[in-house]
Write an enzyme that holds these catalytic residues in place. Structure first.
Site, mmCIF file in Angstrom:
data_model
loop_
_atom_site.group_PDB
_atom_site.id
_atom_site.type_symbol
_atom_site.label_atom_id
_atom_site.label_comp_id
_atom_site.label_asym_id
_atom_site.label_seq_id
_atom_site.Cartn_x
_atom_site.Cartn_y
_atom_site.Cartn_z
ATOM 1 N N HIS A 82 0.845 -1.193 0.000
ATOM 2 C CA HIS A 82 0.000 0.000 0.000
ATOM 3 C C HIS A 82 0.884 1.247 0.000
ATOM 4 O O HIS A 82 1.743 1.411 0.868
ATOM 5 C CB HIS A 82 -0.941 -0.022 1.207
ATOM 6 C CG HIS A 82 -1.985 -1.081 1.087
ATOM 7 N ND1 HIS A 82 -2.386 -1.868 2.136
ATOM 8 C CD2 HIS A 82 -2.693 -1.490 0.008
ATOM 9 C CE1 HIS A 82 -3.321 -2.712 1.715
ATOM 10 N NE2 HIS A 82 -3.524 -2.508 0.421
ATOM 11 N N ALA A 83 0.654 2.108 -0.990
ATOM 12 C CA ALA A 83 1.568 3.213 -1.274
ATOM 13 C C ALA A 83 1.825 4.118 -0.066
ATOM 14 O O ALA A 83 2.960 4.471 0.225
ATOM 15 C CB ALA A 83 1.003 4.029 -2.440
ATOM 16 N N ARG A 84 0.772 4.484 0.631
ATOM 17 C CA ARG A 84 0.921 5.498 1.684
ATOM 18 C C ARG A 84 1.529 4.960 2.970
ATOM 19 O O ARG A 84 1.810 5.727 3.887
ATOM 20 C CB ARG A 84 -0.455 6.096 1.985
ATOM 21 C CG ARG A 84 -1.456 5.070 2.502
ATOM 22 C CD ARG A 84 -2.859 5.631 2.476
ATOM 23 N NE ARG A 84 -3.855 4.621 2.844
ATOM 24 C CZ ARG A 84 -5.163 4.826 2.795
ATOM 25 N NH1 ARG A 84 -5.628 5.999 2.408
ATOM 26 N NH2 ARG A 84 -5.996 3.877 3.142
ATOM 27 N N GLU A 85 1.731 3.650 3.062
ATOM 28 C CA GLU A 85 2.231 3.058 4.305
ATOM 29 C C GLU A 85 3.754 3.078 4.307
ATOM 30 O O GLU A 85 4.427 2.040 4.319
ATOM 31 C CB GLU A 85 1.627 1.659 4.471
ATOM 32 C CG GLU A 85 0.099 1.738 4.561
ATOM 33 C CD GLU A 85 -0.628 0.392 4.425
ATOM 34 O OE1 GLU A 85 0.025 -0.643 4.467
ATOM 35 O OE2 GLU A 85 -1.872 0.418 4.271
ATOM 36 N N HIS B 190 2.720 -3.711 6.883
ATOM 37 C CA HIS B 190 1.749 -2.669 6.551
ATOM 38 C C HIS B 190 1.726 -1.666 7.698
ATOM 39 O O HIS B 190 2.427 -1.806 8.685
ATOM 40 C CB HIS B 190 0.337 -3.274 6.410
ATOM 41 C CG HIS B 190 0.114 -4.064 5.167
ATOM 42 N ND1 HIS B 190 -0.670 -3.618 4.131
ATOM 43 C CD2 HIS B 190 0.544 -5.294 4.797
ATOM 44 C CE1 HIS B 190 -0.712 -4.526 3.166
ATOM 45 N NE2 HIS B 190 0.020 -5.568 3.544
ATOM 46 N N GLU C 100 0.920 -5.012 11.090
ATOM 47 C CA GLU C 100 0.533 -3.604 10.972
ATOM 48 C C GLU C 100 1.394 -2.838 11.963
ATOM 49 O O GLU C 100 1.252 -2.994 13.182
ATOM 50 C CB GLU C 100 -0.954 -3.426 11.316
ATOM 51 C CG GLU C 100 -1.906 -4.197 10.410
ATOM 52 C CD GLU C 100 -2.310 -3.430 9.152
ATOM 53 O OE1 GLU C 100 -1.862 -2.267 8.999
ATOM 54 O OE2 GLU C 100 -3.071 -3.990 8.345
HETATM 55 N N1 ARG Z 1 -4.974 -3.636 6.538
HETATM 56 C C1 ARG Z 1 -4.710 -4.776 5.703
HETATM 57 C C2 ARG Z 1 -5.486 -4.632 4.406
HETATM 58 O O1 ARG Z 1 -6.562 -4.088 4.426
HETATM 59 C C3 ARG Z 1 -5.061 -6.028 6.420
HETATM 60 C C4 ARG Z 1 -4.871 -7.257 5.631
HETATM 61 C C5 ARG Z 1 -5.178 -8.475 6.435
HETATM 62 N N2 ARG Z 1 -5.198 -9.637 5.602
HETATM 63 C C6 ARG Z 1 -6.236 -9.988 4.842
HETATM 64 N N3 ARG Z 1 -6.086 -10.981 4.017
HETATM 65 N N4 ARG Z 1 -7.387 -9.385 4.939
HETATM 66 O O2 ARG Z 1 -5.031 -4.996 3.362
HETATM 67 ZN ZN ZN Z 2 -1.787 -1.885 4.111
#
Ligand code: ARG
Ligand code: ZN
Length: 417
Positions: free
Chosen positions: A181-184, A304, A379
């Protein structure tokens, strides 16, 4: 056969360079406490009435981003419904500016200078060019233990660069990635930090680290990362052009239970899963590279932000794998080790639990498709004070937490095979 990393970081930047950067003057992040109302109702109201953008949702709160001209109405609505909230970020643009201030504008390097060695710091966030440049520097300086691998090409033609780190005793494979994810941004910094520590102090690492073959992929989404640096700090997805909207959420694009819940089929949504599983070159490159490894990884760790969680499968549904006890225990050990760094608390849970099920994640793919034993989505910081806009003075401590947690998972993974 040195890779031209300057070139790999470049890409055919479509409209990003022409577009003026998005500004968020006066925009705020609110934490809305939802013990007396349903999260879904709050989200629906804020998304439909106030152009709100949900940053995070948990059982008892929702973090919502709000443009300034919507705040008054929203404030009134919450007052009428008697829903408590507080302002976490008073002015989003101020925080963005603070992060950019810490990176001074450098003059463009010419080709000859570009070959000179790069140095990375842990008190600011860095451009893709500097990240790739430093990876090349490391690979040239420590050729016996590391090797730069270009695993594929992004939508805009940037290289997707991974680093293999291995010594003579290295056998089992451990994969660590960030920047899906770009902003992370903190996830990118943390992968770089761990890689850097391992490479520069390889001989000092414990046996369980030296007996593994490591793959580090700091920026799975290079187009999005650069876009978040030049044009829109809050960008999440890759930069696939769908005409009116851009971007696939790479963490909804992996090909395991891909049609499941928690992913959108609308290209304009933040969690757009793409036209089919592994439709995107970024996710496909990772999946194909991992499948072709001579040995199946024993651990897959993806970084993340934010929220401070150590998450294990599954994410696609409210379900847990048969070895969940082991995954949970190792997660708890990891969280315990992070706490020793600076007292920060990481919550250990199956991935579906804190934010609701979401299909198409890289973690579920690693577990469900590749059958990797130890799979974690971590996270990183923080818990919502700054969210994605983690201040630069917290980079280093967060990186150290990532390092120790990855070490704990590495040690646990000795029992595979
Ligand atoms: N914040 C992450 C996302 O939204 C959590 C991912 C958790 N893993 C999953 N397979 N949902 O991508
Ligand atoms: Zn993320």
């Amino acid at each position: 056969e040195d890779l031209d990393v300057e070139e790999l970081a470049e890409g055919e930047m479509e409209d990003a360079e022409k577009t003026a950067p998005a500004r968020y003057d006066g925009a705020q992040l609110w934490r809305i406490h939802t013990s007396n109302v349903s999260n879904q109702d709050v989200i629906k109201l804020f998304e439909s009435q106030y152009d709100g953008c949900v940053w995070k949702t948990k059982d008892d709160f929702v973090d919502v981003f709000l443009e300034p001209h919507r705040q008054e109405e929203a404030r009134r609505a919450l007052r009428d419904f008697d829903v408590p909230y507080e302002v976490s970020i008073n002015d989003v643009q101020n925080l963005i500016d603070a992060q950019h201030r810490s990176r001074e504008k450098k003059p463009r390097r010419d080709k000859r200078q570009a070959q000179a060695s790069h140095q990375l710091t842990w008190d600011s966030y860095h451009d893709l060019g500097d990240i790739y440049g430093y990876m090349r520097t490391l690979s040239q300086k420590y050729p016996t233990i590391c090797k730069l691998v270009n695993i594929g090409k992004s939508v805009e033609g940037r290289g997707i660069l991974a680093m293999k780190v291995a010594g003579p005793k290295s056998q089992r494979v451990i994969w660590v990635d960030g920047g899906i994810h770009a902003r992370e941004w903190i996830s990118v910094a943390s992968v770089m930090y761990v890689m850097d520590q391992f490479i520069r102090y390889w001989a000092k690492q414990p046996a369980h680290i030296r007996s593994a073959t490591w793959y580090f992929l700091p920026v799975m989404n290079p187009d999005g990362y650069q876009y978040s640096r030049t044009t829109d700090r809050l960008w999440r997805k890759n930069r696939r052009n769908f005409g009116s909207c851009h971007g696939v959420d790479l963490n909804r694009n992996f090909d395991f239970k891909w049609t499941g819940v928690g992913a959108s089929n609308n290209p304009c949504d933040m969690t757009y899963r793409g036209p089919k599983g592994l439709s995107e070159p970024e996710s496909r490159s990772v999946a194909q590279f991992m499948e072709k490894l001579p040995r199946k990884p024993v651990a897959y760790i993806t970084l993340h932000s934010y929220g401070q969680y150590v998450l294990y499968p599954w994410g696609f549904a409210s379900a847990i794998p048969s070895d969940h006890r082991l995954l949970k225990q190792t997660g708890l050990d990891a969280a315990e080790s992070a706490k020793l760094i600076d007292g920060a608390l990481y919550t250990v849970a199956p991935a579906f639990q804190p934010f609701g099920a979401a299909a198409g994640g890289s973690d579920d793919w690693a577990k469900g498709h590749l059958k990797v034993k130890y799979v974690y989505t971590i996270e990183l910081r923080d818990k919502g004070r700054y969210g994605f806009l983690l201040p630069t003075n917290l980079i280093r401590v967060t990186c150290r937490e990532a390092l120790t947690m990855i070490g704990v998972i590495s040690k646990a993974s000795l029992n595979v095979q």
